[in-house]
Design a protein around this motif. Structure first.
Motif, PDB file in Angstrom:
ATOM      1  N   GLN A  27      87.278 -39.108 -85.136  1.00 35.76           N
ATOM      2  CA  GLN A  27      87.558 -38.604 -83.674  1.00 35.76           C
ATOM      3  C   GLN A  27      88.625 -37.528 -83.617  1.00 35.76           C
ATOM      4  O   GLN A  27      89.689 -37.949 -83.103  1.00 35.76           O
ATOM      5  N   THR A  28      88.245 -36.330 -84.020  1.00 37.15           N
ATOM      6  CA  THR A  28      89.024 -35.299 -84.006  1.00 37.15           C
ATOM      7  C   THR A  28      88.611 -34.210 -83.201  1.00 37.15           C
ATOM      8  O   THR A  28      87.415 -34.037 -82.677  1.00 37.15           O
ATOM      9  N   THR A  29      89.538 -33.958 -82.318  1.00 39.65           N
ATOM     10  CA  THR A  29      89.098 -32.789 -81.435  1.00 39.65           C
ATOM     11  C   THR A  29      88.988 -31.384 -82.014  1.00 39.65           C
ATOM     12  O   THR A  29      89.432 -31.021 -82.932  1.00 39.65           O
ATOM     13  N   ILE A  30      87.778 -30.846 -81.833  1.00 39.06           N
ATOM     14  CA  ILE A  30      87.223 -29.683 -82.300  1.00 39.06           C
ATOM     15  C   ILE A  30      87.366 -28.544 -81.340  1.00 39.06           C
ATOM     16  O   ILE A  30      87.230 -28.486 -80.062  1.00 39.06           O
ATOM     17  N   ILE A  31      88.070 -27.357 -81.749  1.00 36.48           N
ATOM     18  CA  ILE A  31      88.430 -26.312 -80.982  1.00 36.48           C
ATOM     19  C   ILE A  31      87.609 -25.107 -81.625  1.00 36.48           C
ATOM     20  O   ILE A  31      87.803 -24.597 -82.706  1.00 36.48           O
ATOM     21  N   VAL A  32      86.674 -24.513 -80.947  1.00 32.26           N
ATOM     22  CA  VAL A  32      85.960 -23.372 -81.543  1.00 32.26           C
ATOM     23  C   VAL A  32      86.098 -22.228 -80.681  1.00 32.26           C
ATOM     24  O   VAL A  32      86.034 -22.008 -79.611  1.00 32.26           O
ATOM     25  N   SER A  33      86.727 -21.102 -81.452  1.00 28.11           N
ATOM     26  CA  SER A  33      86.891 -20.047 -80.849  1.00 28.11           C
ATOM     27  C   SER A  33      85.648 -19.042 -80.425  1.00 28.11           C
ATOM     28  O   SER A  33      84.992 -18.844 -81.609  1.00 28.11           O
ATOM     29  N   PRO A  34      85.274 -18.799 -79.562  1.00 28.12           N
ATOM     30  CA  PRO A  34      83.986 -18.030 -79.179  1.00 28.12           C
ATOM     31  C   PRO A  34      84.086 -16.796 -79.807  1.00 28.12           C
ATOM     32  O   PRO A  34      85.040 -15.861 -79.867  1.00 28.12           O
ATOM     33  N   SER A  35      82.839 -16.231 -80.331  1.00 28.27           N
ATOM     34  CA  SER A  35      82.734 -14.914 -80.946  1.00 28.27           C
ATOM     35  C   SER A  35      81.244 -14.328 -80.253  1.00 28.27           C
ATOM     36  O   SER A  35      80.298 -14.964 -80.272  1.00 28.27           O
ATOM     37  N   LYS A  36      81.157 -13.138 -80.445  1.00 31.53           N
ATOM     38  CA  LYS A  36      79.801 -12.532 -79.927  1.00 31.53           C
ATOM     39  C   LYS A  36      78.849 -12.614 -81.077  1.00 31.53           C
ATOM     40  O   LYS A  36      77.651 -12.978 -80.868  1.00 31.53           O
ATOM     41  N   PRO A  37      79.106 -12.201 -82.341  1.00 27.73           N
ATOM     42  CA  PRO A  37      77.805 -12.293 -83.332  1.00 27.73           C
ATOM     43  C   PRO A  37      77.524 -13.722 -83.802  1.00 27.73           C
ATOM     44  O   PRO A  37      76.545 -13.747 -84.543  1.00 27.73           O
ATOM     45  N   TYR A  41      78.422 -24.491 -83.687  1.00 23.56           N
ATOM     46  CA  TYR A  41      78.196 -25.639 -82.701  1.00 23.56           C
ATOM     47  C   TYR A  41      77.846 -26.813 -83.816  1.00 23.56           C
ATOM     48  O   TYR A  41      77.849 -26.696 -84.974  1.00 23.56           O
ATOM     49  N   GLY A  42      77.749 -28.174 -82.946  1.00 23.93           N
ATOM     50  CA  GLY A  42      77.446 -29.231 -83.898  1.00 23.93           C
ATOM     51  C   GLY A  42      78.465 -29.541 -84.756  1.00 23.93           C
ATOM     52  O   GLY A  42      78.109 -30.058 -85.854  1.00 23.93           O
ATOM     53  N   VAL A  43      79.808 -29.372 -84.488  1.00 22.73           N
ATOM     54  CA  VAL A  43      80.854 -29.604 -85.398  1.00 22.73           C
ATOM     55  C   VAL A  43      81.251 -31.132 -85.540  1.00 22.73           C
ATOM     56  O   VAL A  43      81.317 -31.811 -84.525  1.00 22.73           O
ATOM     57  N   ARG A  44      80.995 -31.435 -86.762  1.00 25.64           N
ATOM     58  CA  ARG A  44      81.752 -33.056 -86.907  1.00 25.64           C
ATOM     59  C   ARG A  44      82.600 -33.254 -88.063  1.00 25.64           C
ATOM     60  O   ARG A  44      82.625 -32.124 -89.074  1.00 25.64           O
ATOM     61  N   TRP A  69      78.149 -10.375 -91.225  1.00 23.69           N
ATOM     62  CA  TRP A  69      79.197 -10.432 -92.221  1.00 23.69           C
ATOM     63  C   TRP A  69      80.419 -11.467 -91.985  1.00 23.69           C
ATOM     64  O   TRP A  69      80.758 -11.323 -90.917  1.00 23.69           O
ATOM     65  N   GLY A  70      81.274 -11.879 -93.112  1.00 24.26           N
ATOM     66  CA  GLY A  70      82.407 -12.322 -92.646  1.00 24.26           C
ATOM     67  C   GLY A  70      82.434 -13.947 -93.273  1.00 24.26           C
ATOM     68  O   GLY A  70      81.712 -14.307 -94.011  1.00 24.26           O
ATOM     69  N   HIS A  71      83.535 -14.626 -92.632  1.00 22.61           N
ATOM     70  CA  HIS A  71      83.329 -15.973 -92.951  1.00 22.61           C
ATOM     71  C   HIS A  71      83.946 -16.765 -91.665  1.00 22.61           C
ATOM     72  O   HIS A  71      84.396 -16.207 -90.701  1.00 22.61           O
ATOM     73  N   LEU A  72      84.127 -18.258 -91.833  1.00 26.37           N
ATOM     74  CA  LEU A  72      84.524 -19.023 -90.986  1.00 26.37           C
ATOM     75  C   LEU A  72      85.996 -19.433 -91.385  1.00 26.37           C
ATOM     76  O   LEU A  72      86.005 -19.957 -92.448  1.00 26.37           O
ATOM     77  N   HIS A  73      86.945 -19.350 -90.481  1.00 26.93           N
ATOM     78  CA  HIS A  73      88.314 -19.946 -90.786  1.00 26.93           C
ATOM     79  C   HIS A  73      88.742 -21.219 -90.255  1.00 26.93           C
ATOM     80  O   HIS A  73      88.374 -21.376 -89.169  1.00 26.93           O
ATOM     81  N   VAL A  74      88.855 -22.082 -90.915  1.00 29.59           N
ATOM     82  CA  VAL A  74      89.055 -23.659 -90.486  1.00 29.59           C
ATOM     83  C   VAL A  74      90.433 -24.326 -90.657  1.00 29.59           C
ATOM     84  O   VAL A  74      91.034 -23.807 -91.879  1.00 29.59           O
ATOM     85  N   GLU A  75      91.018 -24.421 -89.565  1.00 23.70           N
ATOM     86  CA  GLU A  75      92.302 -24.998 -89.809  1.00 23.70           C
ATOM     87  C   GLU A  75      92.266 -26.444 -89.426  1.00 23.70           C
ATOM     88  O   GLU A  75      91.923 -26.877 -88.264  1.00 23.70           O
ATOM     89  N   GLY A  76      93.012 -27.358 -90.084  1.00 25.57           N
ATOM     90  CA  GLY A  76      93.380 -28.884 -89.560  1.00 25.57           C
ATOM     91  C   GLY A  76      94.688 -28.855 -89.014  1.00 25.57           C
ATOM     92  O   GLY A  76      95.632 -28.543 -89.589  1.00 25.57           O
ATOM     93  N   LEU A  77      94.713 -29.321 -88.054  1.00 28.51           N
ATOM     94  CA  LEU A  77      96.083 -29.308 -87.171  1.00 28.51           C
ATOM     95  C   LEU A  77      96.634 -30.696 -86.751  1.00 28.51           C
ATOM     96  O   LEU A  77      95.913 -31.544 -86.818  1.00 28.51           O
ATOM     97  N   SER A 118      93.244 -32.425 -84.813  1.00 29.40           N
ATOM     98  CA  SER A 118      92.258 -31.335 -84.333  1.00 29.40           C
ATOM     99  C   SER A 118      91.876 -30.435 -85.545  1.00 29.40           C
ATOM    100  O   SER A 118      92.612 -30.179 -86.370  1.00 29.40           O
ATOM    101  N   VAL A 119      90.756 -29.804 -85.165  1.00 27.96           N
ATOM    102  CA  VAL A 119      90.319 -28.874 -86.280  1.00 27.96           C
ATOM    103  C   VAL A 119      89.726 -27.315 -85.419  1.00 27.96           C
ATOM    104  O   VAL A 119      88.909 -27.498 -84.239  1.00 27.96           O
ATOM    105  N   ARG A 120      90.450 -26.371 -85.799  1.00 25.31           N
ATOM    106  CA  ARG A 120      90.181 -25.034 -85.057  1.00 25.31           C
ATOM    107  C   ARG A 120      89.196 -24.408 -86.038  1.00 25.31           C
ATOM    108  O   ARG A 120      89.688 -24.197 -87.289  1.00 25.31           O
ATOM    109  N   ILE A 121      88.204 -23.742 -85.292  1.00 25.84           N
ATOM    110  CA  ILE A 121      87.179 -22.932 -86.170  1.00 25.84           C
ATOM    111  C   ILE A 121      87.002 -21.717 -85.484  1.00 25.84           C
ATOM    112  O   ILE A 121      86.803 -21.242 -84.324  1.00 25.84           O
TER     113      ILE A 121
END
Length: 136
Positions: A27-37, A41-44, A69-77, A118-121
């Protein structure tokens, strides 16, 4: 057709194969930063022997052409003032003609997975600067 319904069981099975996922999603809060490219979604999140496994899906917008191109930056808070646990990851293949979505996963190493509240992506187009490893 709703592909998301079929994707969740596949993601769960991949998580089980990835390394001893124990129990239902946290039961972790998921914080997704919006981006255009890239839409995230569907994060667990799941507890593992080594920490917290973060799994989800990404997709390109309908009219977006070309590679992402690029990557996902994931942080456990944490709730307290501890520094976040950080992991960077890539997603699977986003085919220009076929599937516009792909799965991703990242492991946040910690000795106490339940302390991550919480997890920020966020999507990052460029490489992160080098940083010292996180000590739990």
């Amino acid at each position: 057709m709703n592909r998301g319904i079929y994707a969740l069981p596949v993601i769960t099975i991949l998580g089980l194969l990835a390394g001893c996922v124990s129990g239902p999603p946290l039961q972790t809060t998921i914080i997704v930063s919006p981006s255009k490219p890239l839409e995230i979604y569907g994060v667990r999140t799941y507890r593992t022997n080594k920490g917290v496994l973060v799994m989800g899906r990404v997709r390109r917008p309908m009219l977006f052409r070309g590679p992402v191109w690029g990557h996902l930056h994931v942080e456990g808070l944490f709730d307290d003032r501890r520094a976040p646990i950080v992991a960077d990851t890539r997603w699977g293949t986003l085919s220009p003609r076929g599937s516009r979505s792909a799965s991703f996963s990242a492991e946040l190493p910690t000795t106490d997975p339940l302390e991550i509240k919480s997890v920020r992506i966020e999507y990052r187009a460029e490489r992160d600067r080098a940083r010292p490893p996180h000590l739990d």
